[in-house]
Design a protein around this motif. Sequence first.
Motif, short mmCIF file in Angstrom:
data_model
loop_
_atom_site.label_atom_id
_atom_site.label_comp_id
_atom_site.label_asym_id
_atom_site.label_seq_id
_atom_site.Cartn_x
_atom_site.Cartn_y
_atom_site.Cartn_z
N ALA A 1 0.84 -1.20 0.00
CA ALA A 1 0.00 0.00 0.00
C ALA A 1 0.87 1.24 0.00
CB ALA A 1 -0.93 0.00 1.20
N THR A 2 0.25 2.35 -0.37
CA THR A 2 0.94 3.64 -0.33
C THR A 2 0.85 4.22 1.07
OG1 THR A 2 -1.07 4.82 -0.96
CG2 THR A 2 0.34 4.04 -2.74
N ALA A 3 1.56 5.31 1.26
CA ALA A 3 1.55 5.95 2.57
C ALA A 3 0.17 6.48 2.95
CB ALA A 3 2.57 7.09 2.60
N ASP A 4 -0.63 6.86 1.95
CA ASP A 4 -1.96 7.37 2.25
C ASP A 4 -3.03 6.29 2.24
OD1 ASP A 4 -1.82 6.92 -0.43
OD2 ASP A 4 -2.79 8.79 -1.04
N GLY A 5 -2.62 4.99 2.26
CA GLY A 5 -3.57 3.90 2.45
C GLY A 5 -4.24 3.37 1.21
N LYS A 6 -3.66 3.63 0.03
CA LYS A 6 -4.21 3.09 -1.21
C LYS A 6 -3.48 1.80 -1.58
CE LYS A 6 -7.48 5.96 -2.19
NZ LYS A 6 -8.90 5.51 -2.24
N LEU A 7 -4.23 0.84 -2.10
CA LEU A 7 -3.68 -0.47 -2.43
C LEU A 7 -2.83 -0.39 -3.69
CD1 LEU A 7 -3.77 -3.54 -1.68
CD2 LEU A 7 -5.63 -3.74 -3.35
N LEU A 8 -1.65 -1.00 -3.65
CA LEU A 8 -0.79 -1.10 -4.81
C LEU A 8 -1.08 -2.41 -5.53
CD1 LEU A 8 2.65 0.15 -3.41
CD2 LEU A 8 1.15 1.34 -5.01
N VAL A 9 -1.18 -2.35 -6.86
CA VAL A 9 -1.51 -3.53 -7.66
C VAL A 9 -0.60 -3.59 -8.87
CG1 VAL A 9 -3.92 -3.51 -6.92
CG2 VAL A 9 -3.27 -2.31 -9.01
N ARG A 10 -0.60 -4.75 -9.53
CA ARG A 10 0.14 -4.88 -10.78
C ARG A 10 -0.49 -3.98 -11.85
NH1 ARG A 10 0.04 -11.14 -12.15
NH2 ARG A 10 -2.19 -10.70 -11.87
N ALA A 11 0.31 -3.60 -12.82
CA ALA A 11 -0.19 -2.72 -13.87
C ALA A 11 -1.35 -3.35 -14.63
CB ALA A 11 0.94 -2.37 -14.84
N CYS A 12 -1.29 -4.68 -14.84
CA CYS A 12 -2.37 -5.34 -15.58
C CYS A 12 -3.64 -5.46 -14.75
CB CYS A 12 -1.91 -6.72 -16.04
SG CYS A 12 -1.43 -7.82 -14.68
N ASP A 13 -3.52 -5.35 -13.42
CA ASP A 13 -4.70 -5.46 -12.55
C ASP A 13 -5.36 -4.12 -12.28
OD1 ASP A 13 -4.25 -8.20 -12.28
OD2 ASP A 13 -2.97 -7.93 -10.53
N ALA A 14 -4.62 -3.04 -12.46
CA ALA A 14 -5.11 -1.72 -12.06
C ALA A 14 -6.46 -1.35 -12.69
CB ALA A 14 -4.06 -0.66 -12.39
N PRO A 15 -6.70 -1.62 -14.01
CA PRO A 15 -8.00 -1.22 -14.57
C PRO A 15 -9.20 -1.92 -13.94
CG PRO A 15 -6.40 -1.70 -16.32
CD PRO A 15 -5.80 -2.18 -15.04
#
Length: 755
Positions: free
Chosen positions: A268-282
């Motif tokens: 996750a980012t510092a502000d609490g957003k989930l990090l995902v693979r580029a192909c999963d982001a959409p």
Amino acid sequence: MSKPSRIRHVAVALIAALLAAVAVWWLCRWVGYDLQERLGNQPVYEILNDTYSQIVDLPEDGLTQTIHLEAGQAFYGVRLKFSTHGQLYKSGMVMVDVTNEAGKLVMQSAGNFLNIFDDTFTEFTTPNPYIPQEAENLTVHLYNAVPWDGPLGLWASEGEVDGMPLCAGDANGASLDATLAVQLVADYSGSWPTVLAEQLALPLAAAAFCAVLLAVFHAPLAVLVAAVGLCLGYSFTQVTPALVAPDEYTHLAAAYELASTWSGQQAATADGKLLVRACDAPHFSTKTGEIGIFAYKAQAYAKILEQCSTDAPTEVSEADAGQGTANYWAQAAGIWLARSRGENFYTMLQYGRVANLLLYLVLVVAAVAVAPAVLRGLFACVALLPMPLQLAGSLSPDAGVLGAVFLFVALCMTLRQQSAARWQLVLLVGLAAAVAPAKAIYLPVVLLCLAIPAEHLDPRRAPAASCVRLGPVVCLPGRLVQVVTLLAAVALWAVANLSALVYAARDMNRMLLAAAALGGMALLAVLVWLYTRVRANPVRLHWFKRGLVLLALLAVAGGLYVFSHMGGGLTPEQLLEIQPNGDSVWTFSFGYICRNLPATLKLLLRTLPEQGGLWLQGLLGTTLGEPIVYRIDVSWLLGIGLLLMLLAVALPARQESPLLTRRASAGVTAILICVILAVLAAALNWTPINYQTLFGMQGRYLLPVLPLALLLLKNTRWVTVQRPVAHGAALGVALLNLLTQLQGFSLYATWQSVS
């Protein structure tokens, strides 16, 4: 049974199972045929030019129209508006060839007098899309393959539109300073309704075959649940569209985050957003997924075409991190495995769903195997209901909670009849510790361990005495096991749910609540001590019980008075604070409920007739997906059938003796009431105070205690049967589940067409 009789029995069972499988196979084929008739070969249009005021007749050397396509934009064909000059032609055929900039033919389609009408758009399609990697122009060439009875015209603009020239002949022909009235076919259902329905045929036919064969053979019910549950659960992973199961988008984010943590990657980012693979982001968002035949088709295509890698998540998604990890280890394991193999998003989702299904099946099969023989049919029928299998075939953590509660209840009922082995004691404590923090509303179920006779919970192999002494206290070792079970459950429940409890009591005096809790614990210790002193004296024990009842009544009355006067109420200005969507900014809290008991009671009374039917549907599983977003309700006949199967399996056989004493029945009833009240309190906690009915209350929340309710019905012995009907009822539930899925699939697929 003689050998010839056994052979005949086996032959009859196999023939019946094969006939059931064939019938289900043809039923799936019929569903596919029916959907193909209604939804097949349906295009989705995107207007490229809607300006037209002249008719251009198709010359002998044809016309060429240029259209623009963006990178990654799917091309299934074009839609053109023809003119027959008011005539009905009897012969003629026009060809439409589409080539890309490299001169490769990407589509060739024909239209004859049967499907071309005057002043009507006609589509020319291809079943497989052309998707360019970069933006390019396509060349659409129209020409007559068979001469028409009269001139065939096409509507066009006067003047070129958006750089899409219309030329006579081929692309090098003279410009006509016009653009045809043209629409892009951006999507096309083609034969996908048939293909998708056929994909359900194998698992559903296998489920019917296993259910009939194992029921006729009277195989162990645990085996029936394992085989049939696997087939039906897997088909549910196909029937339920991606992110359409209850709250699945939230569960995906939680499981994905845990999988990243296991891989040693930043989740996750510092502000609490989930990090995902580029192909999963959409695919990540905080909304329910799409449904309809085109949603099914897009997901099936994506499984084949989308490419991913094993790279670490680097893209910031719309989903929030930190939405819980304790109950997602099975789903996270499936997602972790898919990501380590470089699978795409929809395949990854499938891995997570299947892993969740396997966890559920392990728990419920164990519950059926562990349960007393007379209750195995009851647990088998509940385990095979559409709702638990729908949850298990998704990313919902409720599947694991259901399985754990079922296994705990089954183990408690078994230990009422026999002494526990040491592994059973460990399992009892472990399940209680797992159930309590998993979902706060199911904590009362842990009290069922008190229904087990203390002598059955003695961990000693050959005790010299029935009791043990702990300082001044003399007690049965089984009581210590029960105390440890309850303390472990309560402690873990408090750790997991304390913040939610504090929020629910946000407008109450927390210091006073903490003091009341400590006082209650001290009073409980005193009562336990008094009980040990008076239990040997019948007279003193009698007065102790009467005093206990009086104390309980005083505690309830005094508690209601104190809670209704604890903390400040909302001011008139606060009561009028409304969000932009019309909901009050305030929801029902414990303090608000206590201060407004009549209003709360009115809300519950209004809710029951309005939502009671939906709760029953949610309990059985005849409403699919997330009912707050999509109401996918199958036939009420299926619900009645499932209810009748549950009632049938709950009827005791004539020779069976009651499983519960009067005291144990009262305890089970109290547990049910406590769970129901906890469910209602939880629903009130997210219901705005300006609502007239409960918000978000669903029948599936009561599913874990459904076996207890059926157990009470079985224990009443109001109606008995000549012999047990467990296998027949389990077979009936399995077949009704199968029909629920087929109708649910049809309703999902047709949603966009009827909405």
